[in-house]
Design a protein around this motif. Structure first.
Motif, PDB file in Angstrom:
ATOM      1  N   LEU A  18      86.490  41.745 -39.590  1.00 62.17           N
ATOM      2  CA  LEU A  18      86.364  43.092 -40.412  1.00 62.17           C
ATOM      3  C   LEU A  18      85.140  43.757 -39.589  1.00 62.17           C
ATOM      4  CD1 LEU A  18      85.974  42.420 -44.165  1.00 62.17           C
ATOM      5  CD2 LEU A  18      87.882  43.065 -43.118  1.00 62.17           C
ATOM      6  N   LEU A  21      87.309  45.278 -36.664  1.00 58.56           N
ATOM      7  CA  LEU A  21      88.060  46.611 -37.032  1.00 58.56           C
ATOM      8  C   LEU A  21      86.923  47.826 -37.135  1.00 58.56           C
ATOM      9  CD1 LEU A  21      90.831  46.944 -37.676  1.00 58.56           C
ATOM     10  CD2 LEU A  21      90.469  46.637 -40.141  1.00 58.56           C
ATOM     11  N   ARG A  27      82.910  55.093 -31.303  1.00 56.11           N
ATOM     12  CA  ARG A  27      83.429  55.769 -29.829  1.00 56.11           C
ATOM     13  C   ARG A  27      82.577  54.846 -28.900  1.00 56.11           C
ATOM     14  NH1 ARG A  27      86.436  59.928 -29.022  1.00 56.11           N
ATOM     15  NH2 ARG A  27      87.597  60.676 -31.012  1.00 56.11           N
ATOM     16  N   ARG A 105      97.951  50.718 -20.326  1.00 56.27           N
ATOM     17  CA  ARG A 105      97.549  51.407 -21.308  1.00 56.27           C
ATOM     18  C   ARG A 105      98.069  50.672 -22.626  1.00 56.27           C
ATOM     19  NH1 ARG A 105     100.699  55.989 -21.043  1.00 56.27           N
ATOM     20  NH2 ARG A 105      99.808  56.690 -23.176  1.00 56.27           N
ATOM     21  N   PHE A 106      97.021  49.919 -23.411  1.00 56.62           N
ATOM     22  CA  PHE A 106      97.259  49.217 -24.457  1.00 56.62           C
ATOM     23  C   PHE A 106      96.401  49.732 -25.591  1.00 56.62           C
ATOM     24  CE2 PHE A 106      98.591  46.079 -21.519  1.00 56.62           C
ATOM     25  CZ  PHE A 106      99.900  45.757 -21.930  1.00 56.62           C
ATOM     26  N   TRP A 107      96.815  49.635 -26.879  1.00 57.13           N
ATOM     27  CA  TRP A 107      95.856  49.453 -28.060  1.00 57.13           C
ATOM     28  C   TRP A 107      95.040  48.266 -27.947  1.00 57.13           C
ATOM     29  CZ3 TRP A 107      95.719  54.242 -30.889  1.00 57.13           C
ATOM     30  CH2 TRP A 107      97.019  54.978 -30.693  1.00 57.13           C
ATOM     31  N   GLU A 110      92.767  47.118 -31.791  1.00 58.25           N
ATOM     32  CA  GLU A 110      93.708  46.344 -32.924  1.00 58.25           C
ATOM     33  C   GLU A 110      94.255  45.048 -32.476  1.00 58.25           C
ATOM     34  OE1 GLU A 110      94.152  49.356 -31.931  1.00 58.25           O
ATOM     35  OE2 GLU A 110      93.853  50.557 -33.569  1.00 58.25           O
ATOM     36  N   PHE A 113      91.798  42.556 -33.089  1.00 57.65           N
ATOM     37  CA  PHE A 113      91.635  42.248 -34.866  1.00 57.65           C
ATOM     38  C   PHE A 113      93.033  41.421 -35.177  1.00 57.65           C
ATOM     39  CE2 PHE A 113      93.920  43.736 -38.569  1.00 57.65           C
ATOM     40  CZ  PHE A 113      93.160  43.441 -39.547  1.00 57.65           C
ATOM     41  N   LEU A 114      94.165  41.773 -34.654  1.00 56.40           N
ATOM     42  CA  LEU A 114      95.172  40.788 -35.052  1.00 56.40           C
ATOM     43  C   LEU A 114      95.039  39.468 -34.394  1.00 56.40           C
ATOM     44  CD1 LEU A 114      98.185  43.224 -34.210  1.00 56.40           C
ATOM     45  CD2 LEU A 114      97.270  42.559 -36.295  1.00 56.40           C
ATOM     46  N   SER A 117      92.569  37.554 -36.628  1.00 54.29           N
ATOM     47  CA  SER A 117      92.957  37.093 -37.761  1.00 54.29           C
ATOM     48  C   SER A 117      93.934  36.218 -37.830  1.00 54.29           C
ATOM     49  CB  SER A 117      94.165  38.350 -38.391  1.00 54.29           C
ATOM     50  OG  SER A 117      93.328  39.779 -38.324  1.00 54.29           O
ATOM     51  N   PRO A 144     100.425  38.236 -37.463  1.00 49.75           N
ATOM     52  CA  PRO A 144      99.895  38.856 -36.488  1.00 49.75           C
ATOM     53  C   PRO A 144     100.489  38.835 -35.064  1.00 49.75           C
ATOM     54  CG  PRO A 144      98.221  38.146 -37.755  1.00 49.75           C
ATOM     55  CD  PRO A 144      99.602  37.482 -38.267  1.00 49.75           C
ATOM     56  N   LEU A 147     103.466  40.894 -34.174  1.00 55.73           N
ATOM     57  CA  LEU A 147     103.055  42.285 -33.945  1.00 55.73           C
ATOM     58  C   LEU A 147     102.590  42.212 -32.421  1.00 55.73           C
ATOM     59  CD1 LEU A 147     101.536  43.136 -37.093  1.00 55.73           C
ATOM     60  CD2 LEU A 147     103.480  44.519 -36.310  1.00 55.73           C
ATOM     61  N   GLY A 150     104.963  42.401 -29.623  1.00 53.84           N
ATOM     62  CA  GLY A 150     105.517  43.661 -29.258  1.00 53.84           C
ATOM     63  C   GLY A 150     104.501  44.807 -28.524  1.00 53.84           C
ATOM     64  N   TRP A 151     103.404  44.163 -28.059  1.00 47.17           N
ATOM     65  CA  TRP A 151     102.272  45.129 -27.693  1.00 47.17           C
ATOM     66  C   TRP A 151     102.597  45.918 -26.551  1.00 47.17           C
ATOM     67  CZ3 TRP A 151      99.653  45.558 -31.947  1.00 47.17           C
ATOM     68  CH2 TRP A 151      98.476  46.226 -31.889  1.00 47.17           C
ATOM     69  N   LYS A 153     104.619  48.389 -25.554  1.00 46.25           N
ATOM     70  CA  LYS A 153     105.521  49.251 -26.815  1.00 46.25           C
ATOM     71  C   LYS A 153     106.724  49.729 -25.714  1.00 46.25           C
ATOM     72  CE  LYS A 153     103.626  51.783 -29.791  1.00 46.25           C
ATOM     73  NZ  LYS A 153     102.722  52.733 -30.510  1.00 46.25           N
TER      74      LYS A 153
END
Lengths: 505, 188
Positions: A18, A21, A27, A105-107, A110, A113-114, A117, A144, A147, A150-151, A153
């Motif tokens: 948590l 996240l 920022r 460029r990745f998120w 998250e 976090f995945l 988890s 997780p 997902l 497939g990071w 994208k």
């Protein structure tokens, strides 16, 4: 009253999940999210230690194995050793991800976090002692990772990796759940201890056929998770298409979690049904080693090569299970087999994570995973090439690197059972060790002796630094592989602790 | 094996109710996999799930029955339909969904063999047993056991759902363009 000390690793890790996240919302530079994650993993490791050394600590009340929630959740030496392994491997996996995610460029937030988890699922898995908990934990481990696969994208191969993994994963979860529901239906028990007690009365009765179907479906579900042949079709494509840190995570943490579930179910719930799972896993072990190694021989992509190699390594890990095939195995032999599997898992984590760390570091420079492009690496990156040799020779089982001890205990467990079936499996494993050496050595030879291909800009590559987080990961894993190889007593001691688990409650 | 004789079977009214539910259920299940229109398949799925909920009611498992209705019919199927609508997947006859005959035959053989295997095993195991007078499960009891005995799986499931939600959004949403990131409007 809930024993919060026993649950502390899980609670701290859930808090970290948590926190990650939340930090992601601020920022700040995204690597701070990884730092929070690493700190949380370290924090969750502390209660694992205090629980493990409970008898020497004054503030800790030593109660032996702690059972919670009606024997469905156990904190014993087995679960603590594996929790330590999961937290440690996850620590390395996060380190591997930092530089990789920064490089494109990745998120990012998250992603951590995945990953955390999923680690939480693995940690819960180690303690699960009933069907519901183990199934839910397995879902948290794999969910997780679908997902994460497939990071990338924009990359169709990553999308393919995610989709294949997802569909096979869902299918295997359905099989597993169906098998578990039959086991529950025939025994009327959810806890492993209860199932074992009930299963004795089922033999020879009306319920035996349905119970057998249930056991086999459960094994099948796990066989998909540990990508044992012939349930391995998703593995090479998913490993190649996923971002490489995710592949490292899949091949170590997620795979080990599958094996831990298999260990707990086979050695506790189906303890008296070795005649059912022994032969089934014998076949899976032999097939995984042979198919994995033969396919690896032909690979030209280094990630795909490690994918097949990890299928083959999974076969080696299954060998001690398969040894139970010989009728009338004694408790001592089962303990030996159990010890061999746990030891192999511990060493495998170090060497495979290390191998992936080298591949990520090399891939960062070369922007290529083709083995041909890796030729001549010793010329411009001698450190990296040496580490490549260390991890690959360890995977092949060459002393004094840790891999030899894993293979040694594996063979010892099989031979201690004796009999024709065990001997046959030992021979298959021995032949496969030789085959495996060929392809590991081929890569190392190419990196050391062959000239670098023309299109590789050697001068630029020589100046390119390795990301600090990756250096840290490499140091950790190299140290592990070498120290454990020279002093295998350390790992033997730890494996010895978990043996009490195999002798039942 | 089955201990009830044919005479008994026809004199029990519950069996007629069972047939009235089971036959449409089998039909709906058959159509889910055979219809070549995705929307039709989903609607047949509603029928199949509704039938299984009714079977649970017949067994006296009210809570499970309503859970099937709420979760599967209410949420999952609606999600399917939304998914088809939002992704602009072709609605109507889908030729690509039809596999070549060879594949269909092998699939039929595998599932047929599996059906026979499980049916024989289940009949040997439970064919001669009668279901004891159903005790009404109180929802309060279920809640009690979820928060005591099954609290770990319960909490773990909540993390699974959270992870699926967060990850799903990341996979589904459009990535900001490099210009938007440079302008500071969006971050990754």
């Amino acid at each position: 009253m809930i024993d919060y000390h026993a649950l502390a690793p899980e609670l701290l890790l859930a808090g970290t999940v948590l926190a990650v996240l939340t930090v992601d919302l601020l920022r700040v530079e995204k690597y701070w999210v990884a730092v929070v994650g690493l700190f949380g993993l370290f924090l969750s490791f502390i209660p694992v230690l205090t629980l493990g050394f409970c008898d020497t600590l004054t503030f800790c009340e030593d109660t032996g194995t702690r059972f919670l929630f009606g024997e469905s959740y156990a904190v014993d030496s087995f679960s603590l050793v594996l929790k330590a392994l999961f937290l440690g491997s996850a620590f390395v996996a996060v380190l591997l991800s930092v530089g990789y995610l920064e490089s494109d460029r990745f998120w990012q937030g998250e992603f951590y976090f995945l990953m955390l988890s999923s680690v939480l699922g693995a940690v819960v898995m180690a303690s699960s002692r009933d069907l519901v908990t183990i199934f839910v934990a397995l879902e948290l481990v794999t969910g997780p990772t679908f997902l994460m696969a497939g990071w990338r994208k924009g990359d169709p191969r990553s999308n393919e990796a995610m989709l294949k993994f997802f569909i096979i994963g869902v299918l295997s979860a359905a099989l597993l759940l169906f098998g578990m529901s039959l086991v529950y239906g025939t025994t009327g028990e959810l806890t492993f201890a209860g199932i074992r007690a009930e299963a004795a009365g089922i033999r020879g009765g009306d319920l035996e056929a349905l119970f057998t179907v249930g056991v086999l479906f459960t094994l099948l579900g796990f066989a998909f998770k540990v990508s044992a042949v012939p349930f391995h079709f998703w593995t090479p494509d998913t490993y190649e298409g996923s971002p490489t840190p995710v592949t490292a995570y899949l091949s170590v943490v997620s795979k080990t979690a599958g094996f831990v579930g298999l260990l707990a179910i086979c050695y506790l719930a189906f303890r008296d049904a070795t005649f059912l799972w022994g032969p089934a896993l014998w076949v899976l072990a032999a097939a995984s080693m042979t198919v994995g190694n033969l396919a690896a021989l032909r690979q030209t992509n280094i990630v795909r090569l490690l994918g097949y190699s990890s299928i083959a390594q999974g076969g080696f890990i299954l060998v001690p299970f398969g040894a139970a095939v010989a009728a009338g195995v004694t408790d001592v032999q089962l303990e030996e087999a159990f010890f061999a599997t746990v030891t192999y898992l511990l060493i495998y984590a170090f060497m495979n994570l290390g191998a992936f760390a080298v591949i990520i570091a090399g891939g960062n420079r070369l922007r290529s995973a083709e083995i041909g492009d890796w030729a001549g690496m010793f010329g411009y990156a001698p450190g990296l090439a040496t580490m490549l040799a260390v991890f690959f020779f360890s995977l092949a089982g060459i002393p004094p690197l840790a891999g030899w001890f894993a293979k040694f205990v594996m063979f010892r467990a099989v031979l201690s059972v004796g009999g024709g079936w065990a001997a046959a499996l030992a021979i298959i494993a021995a032949v496969n060790s030789v085959i495996a050496f060929v392809y590991y050595a081929k890569v190392v030879k190419s990196a050391f002796m062959d000239p670098a291909p023309e299109h590789v800009a050697v001068a630029d590559l020589a100046r390119m630094p390795t990301v600090p987080s990756l250096q840290f990961a490499l140091v950790l894993t190299v140290a592990g592989v070498i120290v454990l190889g020279i002093f295998p007593g350390i790992i033997a001691e730890i494996g010895e602790l978990t043996k009490t688990f195999a002798s039942g409650f | 094996m089955v201990a009830v004789t044919a005479g008994d079977w026809f004199s029990t009214p519950e069996n007629y109710v069972f047939l009235a539910i089971a036959l449409p259920l089998v039909f709906a299940g058959w159509r889910v996999v055979t219809s070549s229109n995705v929307v039709h398949a989903v609607l047949y799925l509603v029928g199949a799930l509704g039938g299984s909920a009714a079977l649970f009611l017949l067994l006296g498992a009210e809570f499970v029955a309503w859970a099937v209705v709420l979760v599967y019919i209410g949420a999952v199927v609606v999600l399917f339909l939304f998914g088809i609508m939002i992704t602009r997947a072709p609605i109507g006859v889908e030729v690509e969904l039809s596999h070549p005959l060879r594949v269909r035959i092998s699939a039929a053989l595998v599932s047929g063999a599996l059906f026979v295997l499980i049916a024989i095993a289940a009949l040997t195991a439970f064919g001669s047993e009668s279901i004891p007078e159903a005790e009404v499960t109180r929802t309060a009891d279920i809640g009690q056991s979820i928060f005591e005995r099954f609290v770990i799986p319960f909490e773990v499931v909540s993390v699974v759902l959270l992870a699926a939600l967060v990850g799903g959004i990341v996979i589904a949403r459009r990535d900001p363009s490099p210009e938007e990131i440079a302008a500071g409007k969006e971050t990754l």
